[in-house]
Design an enzyme around this catalytic site. Structure first.
Site, PDB file in Angstrom:
ATOM      1  N   ASP A 136       7.004   7.988  -9.980  1.00  0.00           N
ATOM      2  CA  ASP A 136       6.529   8.509 -11.262  1.00  0.00           C
ATOM      3  C   ASP A 136       5.462   9.592 -11.106  1.00  0.00           C
ATOM      4  O   ASP A 136       4.574   9.714 -11.941  1.00  0.00           O
ATOM      5  CB  ASP A 136       5.975   7.356 -12.119  1.00  0.00           C
ATOM      6  CG  ASP A 136       4.845   6.604 -11.413  1.00  0.00           C
ATOM      7  OD1 ASP A 136       4.586   6.870 -10.216  1.00  0.00           O
ATOM      8  OD2 ASP A 136       4.219   5.750 -12.050  1.00  0.00           O
ATOM      9  N   ASP A 189      -0.435   6.553  -9.044  1.00  0.00           N
ATOM     10  CA  ASP A 189      -1.262   7.291 -10.003  1.00  0.00           C
ATOM     11  C   ASP A 189      -2.698   6.768 -10.111  1.00  0.00           C
ATOM     12  O   ASP A 189      -3.638   7.561 -10.224  1.00  0.00           O
ATOM     13  CB  ASP A 189      -0.581   7.399 -11.376  1.00  0.00           C
ATOM     14  CG  ASP A 189      -0.109   6.060 -11.912  1.00  0.00           C
ATOM     15  OD1 ASP A 189      -0.318   5.026 -11.235  1.00  0.00           O
ATOM     16  OD2 ASP A 189       0.458   6.039 -13.013  1.00  0.00           O
ATOM     17  N   GLY A 199      -0.471  -0.759  -5.544  1.00  0.00           N
ATOM     18  CA  GLY A 199       0.659  -1.575  -5.083  1.00  0.00           C
ATOM     19  C   GLY A 199       1.192  -1.067  -3.756  1.00  0.00           C
ATOM     20  O   GLY A 199       1.366   0.135  -3.576  1.00  0.00           O
ATOM     21  N   ARG A 258      -6.399  -3.344  -5.720  1.00  0.00           N
ATOM     22  CA  ARG A 258      -6.720  -2.583  -6.935  1.00  0.00           C
ATOM     23  C   ARG A 258      -8.220  -2.784  -7.136  1.00  0.00           C
ATOM     24  O   ARG A 258      -8.675  -3.927  -7.236  1.00  0.00           O
ATOM     25  CB  ARG A 258      -5.915  -3.089  -8.122  1.00  0.00           C
ATOM     26  CG  ARG A 258      -4.394  -2.997  -7.883  1.00  0.00           C
ATOM     27  CD  ARG A 258      -3.615  -3.134  -9.155  1.00  0.00           C
ATOM     28  NE  ARG A 258      -2.185  -3.262  -8.894  1.00  0.00           N
ATOM     29  CZ  ARG A 258      -1.349  -2.238  -8.699  1.00  0.00           C
ATOM     30  NH1 ARG A 258      -1.811  -1.002  -8.756  1.00  0.00           N
ATOM     31  NH2 ARG A 258      -0.067  -2.428  -8.483  1.00  0.00           N
ATOM     32  N   ASP A 302       7.340   3.227  -7.849  1.00  0.00           N
ATOM     33  CA  ASP A 302       7.658   3.595  -9.241  1.00  0.00           C
ATOM     34  C   ASP A 302       8.301   4.976  -9.403  1.00  0.00           C
ATOM     35  O   ASP A 302       8.901   5.266 -10.436  1.00  0.00           O
ATOM     36  CB  ASP A 302       6.388   3.544 -10.106  1.00  0.00           C
ATOM     37  CG  ASP A 302       5.787   2.143 -10.160  1.00  0.00           C
ATOM     38  OD1 ASP A 302       6.490   1.183  -9.819  1.00  0.00           O
ATOM     39  OD2 ASP A 302       4.607   2.027 -10.538  1.00  0.00           O
ATOM     40  N   THR A 348       4.407   4.872  -3.821  1.00  0.00           N
ATOM     41  CA  THR A 348       4.600   3.892  -4.905  1.00  0.00           C
ATOM     42  C   THR A 348       6.084   3.700  -5.130  1.00  0.00           C
ATOM     43  O   THR A 348       6.843   4.675  -5.067  1.00  0.00           O
ATOM     44  CB  THR A 348       3.932   4.358  -6.223  1.00  0.00           C
ATOM     45  OG1 THR A 348       4.427   3.534  -7.303  1.00  0.00           O
ATOM     46  CG2 THR A 348       4.249   5.808  -6.566  1.00  0.00           C
ATOM     47  N   ARG A 399       6.563  -0.243 -13.766  1.00  0.00           N
ATOM     48  CA  ARG A 399       5.496   0.002 -14.753  1.00  0.00           C
ATOM     49  C   ARG A 399       6.044   0.827 -15.915  1.00  0.00           C
ATOM     50  O   ARG A 399       6.978   0.378 -16.579  1.00  0.00           O
ATOM     51  CB  ARG A 399       4.289   0.686 -14.094  1.00  0.00           C
ATOM     52  CG  ARG A 399       2.986   0.387 -14.823  1.00  0.00           C
ATOM     53  CD  ARG A 399       1.830   1.108 -14.192  1.00  0.00           C
ATOM     54  NE  ARG A 399       1.432   0.558 -12.918  1.00  0.00           N
ATOM     55  CZ  ARG A 399       0.635  -0.499 -12.759  1.00  0.00           C
ATOM     56  NH1 ARG A 399       0.153  -1.101 -13.821  1.00  0.00           N
ATOM     57  NH2 ARG A 399       0.314  -0.936 -11.565  1.00  0.00           N
TER      58      ARG A 399
HETATM   59  O1  F6P Z   1       2.936   0.328  -9.187  1.00  0.00           O
HETATM   60  C1  F6P Z   1       3.733  -0.502  -8.439  1.00  0.00           C
HETATM   61  C2  F6P Z   1       3.998  -1.779  -9.177  1.00  0.00           C
HETATM   62  O2  F6P Z   1       4.824  -2.610  -8.372  1.00  0.00           O
HETATM   63  C3  F6P Z   1       4.609  -1.623 -10.567  1.00  0.00           C
HETATM   64  O3  F6P Z   1       5.988  -1.393 -10.537  1.00  0.00           O
HETATM   65  C4  F6P Z   1       4.218  -2.923 -11.224  1.00  0.00           C
HETATM   66  O4  F6P Z   1       4.128  -2.770 -12.613  1.00  0.00           O
HETATM   67  C5  F6P Z   1       2.865  -3.205 -10.625  1.00  0.00           C
HETATM   68  O5  F6P Z   1       2.798  -2.480  -9.403  1.00  0.00           O
HETATM   69  C6  F6P Z   1       2.564  -4.642 -10.349  1.00  0.00           C
HETATM   70  O6  F6P Z   1       1.258  -4.730  -9.888  1.00  0.00           O
HETATM   71  P1  F6P Z   1       0.595  -6.002  -9.218  1.00  0.00           P
HETATM   72  O7  F6P Z   1       1.187  -6.171  -7.853  1.00  0.00           O
HETATM   73  O8  F6P Z   1      -0.849  -5.681  -9.162  1.00  0.00           O
HETATM   74  O9  F6P Z   1       0.955  -7.172 -10.094  1.00  0.00           O
END
Ligand code: F6P
Length: 328
Positions: free
Chosen positions: A134, A106, A14, A75, A132, A130, A176
């Site tokens: 975390d 992570d 992300g 991803r 998050d 990130t 997350r």
């Molecule tokens: O890891 C960052 C994040 O924004 C999380 O908070 C969330 O769960 C996830 O990515 C969403 O991912 P995507 O953009 O792939 O839907």
């Protein structure tokens, strides 16, 4: 000290506000030290697809204020497979690249560590990017401050309309499995309750609190639900509460991806610059399989293994306690 002659930089997972200032710092610190720089488009996908380009000082002009990432991100499932990693390694070697800076969370670090264990002749340095917050080894991750401020601005607006209508809002925020954004946003916006993955709140207790708030003449209520909360999701919680708290008009808002966008805050611009600068200097000093992180306002190294797996990392106890007391 290993001599690095050419490094590649990528952003993965992300996107997070502050990635661009970090890329800028990586590129300019490397060039200053006589190291060539290659930008990889779309993270590990770009390594596998050989989608890379040479970067110079001007490749990173005027990007400090930009959200997202100029390198783009993705991803990438194929990078989890041996074949994908081998292809990525082949492309890096063909270009004479001997070090890699990975900016991400992570998932990004898990890939970087596996790759580096398989191919240790390419040094790897992680930058915690990130929203998050975390990762063990950095009090703050890149993007967390901006994202939390974005959430706060949105919730303040919802409070206006909630108050005007005497409504009860359930607001889902990202993170997350981490409740870091939810906790800080909740305290900053005076949320009546914050549901977090790290601290189970029974819906029955939530209902009791909201009823008490109503009888204490609260005109509106905001409940923040972290996306990783284990009560079945924001809609289920809102439904369960509406059945019991009949005199509140209940609404649900999911803030979603708007939380990831926007111009990075001053904090994230400085943090991104410090981490990018430190990542290159750590590689020059011969380090690998590490993450640069912020600890007590110093930039320190943590092994990628610890950053991912050290479970001492927790939400601050005083914030958790304070959140309950200040919202009565
Ligand atoms: O890891 C960052 C994040 O924004 C999380 O908070 C969330 O769960 C996830 O990515 C969403 O991912 P995507 O953009 O792939 O839907």
């Amino acid at each position: 000290m290993n001599k690095i002659s050419k490094l590649a930089v990528l952003t993965s997972g992300g996107d997070a506000p502050g990635m661009n200032p970090c890329i800028r710092a990586v590129v300019r610190t490397a060039l200053y030290n006589g190291i060539e720089v290659v930008g990889v488009r779309q993270g590990y996908k770009g390594l596998i697809e050989n989608d890379m380009y040479d970067m110079d000082k001007r490749s990173v002009s005027n990007i400090l204020n930009l959200g997202g990432t100029i390198l783009k991100t993705a991803r990438c499932l194929p990078f989890k497979e041996d074949e994908g990693m081998a292809t990525a390694y082949k492309h890096l070697k063909e270009r004479g690249i001997d070090a890699l800076v990975v900016i991400g969370g992570d998932g990004t670090f898990t890939g970087a560590l596996r790759f580096s264990r398989k191919f240790p002749d390419i040094a790897v340095m992680g930058v915690p990017g990130t929203i998050d917050n975390d990762l063990y080894g950095s009090t703050y991750t890149l993007g967390f401050d901006t994202a939390t401020n974005t959430v706060i601005q949105a919730i303040d607006k919802i409070r206006d309309t909630a108050d005007a209508h005497d409504r009860l809002f359930f607001i889902e925020v990202m993170g997350r499995d981490s409740g870091a954004i939810a906790l800080r946003a909740g305290i900053s916006c005076g949320a009546e309750a914050i549901l977090l993955p790290e601290k189970q709140t029974a819906v029955a207790d939530l209902i009791k609190n909201l009823k008490e708030g109503k009888s204490n003449k609260k005109s509106s209520s905001i409940v923040i639900v972290a996306e990783g909360d284990k009560n079945g999701g924001v809609y289920d919680v809102a439904k369960a509460v509406q059945q019991e708290v009949k005199d509140y008009d209940v609404k649900v808002t999911i803030l979603g991806h708007l939380q990831r966008g926007g111009s990075p805050s001053s904090f994230d611009r400085i943090l991104g610059s410090r981490l990018g600068f430190a990542a290159v200097n750590a590689l020059i000093a011969g380090e690998s399989q590490k993450m640069v992180g912020l600890q007590a306002n110093h930039i320190l190294l943590t092994s990628l293994d610890d950053a991912l797996n050290n479970h001492e990392f927790k939400l601050e106890a005083d914030l958790l306690q304070m959140a309950d007391i200040l919202s009565i």
